[in-house]
Design an enzyme around this catalytic site. Structure first.
Site, PDB file in Angstrom:
ATOM      1  N   TYR A   1      14.311  35.132   9.671  1.00  0.00           N
ATOM      2  CA  TYR A   1      14.748  33.775  10.006  1.00  0.00           C
ATOM      3  C   TYR A   1      15.193  33.007   8.758  1.00  0.00           C
ATOM      4  O   TYR A   1      14.677  31.932   8.469  1.00  0.00           O
ATOM      5  CB  TYR A   1      13.608  33.031  10.729  1.00  0.00           C
TER       6      TYR A   1
ATOM      7  N   TYR B   1       6.883  33.597  23.926  1.00  0.00           N
ATOM      8  CA  TYR B   1       7.633  34.367  22.918  1.00  0.00           C
ATOM      9  C   TYR B   1       7.386  35.850  23.151  1.00  0.00           C
ATOM     10  O   TYR B   1       6.231  36.282  23.243  1.00  0.00           O
ATOM     11  CB  TYR B   1       7.213  33.989  21.494  1.00  0.00           C
TER      12      TYR B   1
ATOM     13  N   ASP C   1       2.140  40.822  27.733  1.00  0.00           N
ATOM     14  CA  ASP C   1       2.531  41.033  26.350  1.00  0.00           C
ATOM     15  C   ASP C   1       1.320  40.726  25.471  1.00  0.00           C
ATOM     16  O   ASP C   1       1.029  39.565  25.187  1.00  0.00           O
ATOM     17  CB  ASP C   1       3.717  40.108  26.024  1.00  0.00           C
TER      18      ASP C   1
ATOM     19  N   LYS D   1       1.899  45.147  16.958  1.00  0.00           N
ATOM     20  CA  LYS D   1       1.283  44.532  15.767  1.00  0.00           C
ATOM     21  C   LYS D   1       0.034  45.252  15.228  1.00  0.00           C
ATOM     22  O   LYS D   1       0.163  46.116  14.371  1.00  0.00           O
ATOM     23  CB  LYS D   1       1.006  43.061  16.038  1.00  0.00           C
TER      24      LYS D   1
HETATM   25  C1  LIG Z   1       5.426  39.721  17.403  1.00  0.00           C
HETATM   26  C2  LIG Z   1       5.529  39.637  18.855  1.00  0.00           C
HETATM   27  C3  LIG Z   1       6.530  40.336  19.573  1.00  0.00           C
HETATM   28  C4  LIG Z   1       7.614  41.135  18.882  1.00  0.00           C
HETATM   29  O1  LIG Z   1       7.122  42.195  18.142  1.00  0.00           O
HETATM   30  P1  LIG Z   1       7.990  42.802  16.942  1.00  0.00           P
HETATM   31  O2  LIG Z   1       7.191  43.974  16.481  1.00  0.00           O
HETATM   32  O3  LIG Z   1       8.127  41.717  15.919  1.00  0.00           O
HETATM   33  O4  LIG Z   1       9.309  43.198  17.522  1.00  0.00           O
HETATM   34  C5  LIG Z   1       6.528  40.222  20.946  1.00  0.00           C
HETATM   35  N1  LIG Z   1       5.614  39.495  21.599  1.00  0.00           N
HETATM   36  C6  LIG Z   1       4.642  38.824  20.958  1.00  0.00           C
HETATM   37  C7  LIG Z   1       3.631  38.051  21.744  1.00  0.00           C
HETATM   38  C8  LIG Z   1       4.570  38.863  19.561  1.00  0.00           C
HETATM   39  O5  LIG Z   1       3.615  38.169  18.934  1.00  0.00           O
END
Ligand SMILES: *Cc1c(COP(=O)(O)O)cnc(C)c1O
Length: 428
Positions: free
Chosen positions: A17, A144, A245, A274
């Site tokens: 970013y 997100y 997610d 992550k």
């Molecule tokens: C970081 C994140 C993503 C994206 O993961 P990347 O490995 O950066 O592509 C998707 N959803 C959530 C909730 C996140 O925190």
């Protein structure tokens, strides 16, 4: 880093970013150990971010390093098409064991965003297999889910960085995000907007996608578990699959191994990323129910059409296995609950600070919401000088430290936050 290197960086390398003309200052990290990042000038700073929620056991962890070395001697990578290998098999086995019974089929990919793309593609194919062309997803505002296109299309449409691309994105349904916070009383009205949309459009909706309990980049808010319980009832009633997610929240961050455990419900598809390799290599997974996998596989197409080059990378799988072995010793539960207790002690008093709107704590996540937007450049300089690495965004100063942090190190983080709040020049 000498001046020449830093200038090279500014002139030639995009950071997340960022601008190529007006880049924010960058700090050069030459090594890391435990909770410490070592800068090129020799200064050590405490990482309050776990390298964006991932380095949960700290850096240079002997068990993780050993797993990597052991794997590298055998092979770093091999294609996954037509080939399998013991590290991937072991990891899939562990993930299936750790997650609820219905989550049974594991798809490996390289990043969180791709894991979301995969989940969305799965449901598109799932509905096609059932003879329906469903393509609209329902989610909350202020969510997100990543930076790739389908992931952006279910992220907050108004307030996010993604509005730049809105004209290129598929149109999805956005319900008002829940207001009752995790520790508040549940307010039934929180779901009015969600319920109205799902009821009106149930025959068009391909899936519901949510970050369970914690809305991260969309505002670092923790919502009420009852909200998830009710959403599960609605999804079941209308036969709409539910994607969770847990890319940020998975592997203990909220005090439960997975955030959805706070609500005692299970999704049909789960995305993890992550912390899955504890901050060592890029890896993500999309785990689906047997029903979704079988429906796709029984269709005319018959196959799920995705296959990244580095799918199931052996090094990443090996270190993920070691990470899960560490987690299975269950020390993380004590570590996270200690962090939570201290965050409450250290940060909740800031509620009285005139510069603070709200303080929120859940598990090993501490959030201070300020009155005004943070001046990232000046506050970061102050933090580094104070020996800490904290990277605020908008009006949010938050920390998600490695679980291994001790109370002295944690209090250095929280003290720095408190001191920063006292300087009005750090805010715009
Ligand atoms: C970081 C994140 C993503 C994206 O993961 P990347 O490995 O950066 O592509 C998707 N959803 C959530 C909730 C996140 O925190």
């Amino acid at each position: 880093m000498n001046q020449f290197d830093i200038n090279f960086d500014y002139q030639h390398i995009w950071h997340p970013y960022s601008s190529m003309i007006n880049p924010l200052p960058c700090y050069s990290v030459v090594s890391a150990k435990g909770v410490y990042l070592k800068l090129n000038n020799g200064k050590k700073i405490i990482d309050g971010m776990s390298s964006w929620w991932s380095a949960i056991h700290g850096y240079n962890h002997p068990i993780l390093n050993k797993a990597l070395k052991k794997q590298i001697k055998k092979m770093s990578h091999v294609m996954f098409g037509g080939i399998t290998h013991p590290s991937a098999t072991a990891l899939a086995r562990k993930l299936i064991y750790l997650t609820p019974k219905n989550l049974d089929c594991v798809f490996f990919s390289d990043s969180g965003s791709v894991a979301i793309e995969v989940a969305i593609k799965m449901l598109i194919q799932y509905w096609q297999a059932l003879g329906q062309k469903r393509k609209i997803f329902l989610t909350f505002r202020h969510g997100y889910h990543g930076d790739t296109f389908a992931a952006m299309s279910v992220s907050d449409p108004k307030n996010s960085i993604h509005k730049i691309y809105n004209h290129f994105l598929p149109k999805n349904f956005f319900a008002d995000s829940p207001i009752s916070s995790f520790h508040d009383k549940w307010n039934e009205n929180d779901l009015l907007s969600f319920q109205k949309i799902i009821k009106t459009h149930s025959s068009k909706i391909a899936g519901v996608i949510l970050e369970p309990i914690v809305q991260g980049v969309g505002g670092m808010k923790f919502y009420h578990p009852k909200c998830l319980k009710k959403i599960k009832i609605l999804c079941d009633y209308y036969s709409i699959p539910l994607i969770f997610d847990e890319i940020a929240t998975g592997f203990g961050r909220t005090g439960k191994l997975f955030a959805f455990e706070h609500a005692n419900i299970v999704p049909d598809i789960l995305c993890l990323g992550k912390a899955i390799t504890a901050g060592t290599l890029t890896l993500a997974v999309t785990i689906s129910s047997r029903n979704i996998a079988d429906t796709i596989s029984n269709s005319k197409v018959g196959c799920f059409m995705h296959g990244p080059t580095y799918m199931g990378n052996p090094l990443a799988c090996a270190v993920a296995n070691a990470n899960i072995k560490i987690l299975q010793k269950n020390e993380w539960k004590i570590q996270v609950s200690k962090i939570e207790k201290q965050l409450c002690q250290d940060l909740l008093p800031l509620l009285n600070h005139k510069n603070v709107v709200d303080v929120r704590i859940l598990g090993a996540i501490g959030v201070v919401e300020c009155m005004r937007i943070v001046n990232i450049e000046s506050i970061q300089k102050f933090f580094v000088k104070n020996g800490v690495w904290i990277r605020p965004f908008k009006q949010l100063i938050y920390i998600v430290p490695p679980y291994i942090i001790n109370s002295k190190e944690l209090s250095i983080l929280t003290k720095s936050i408190k001191e920063a709040l006292d300087n009005p020049l750090f805010f715009i």
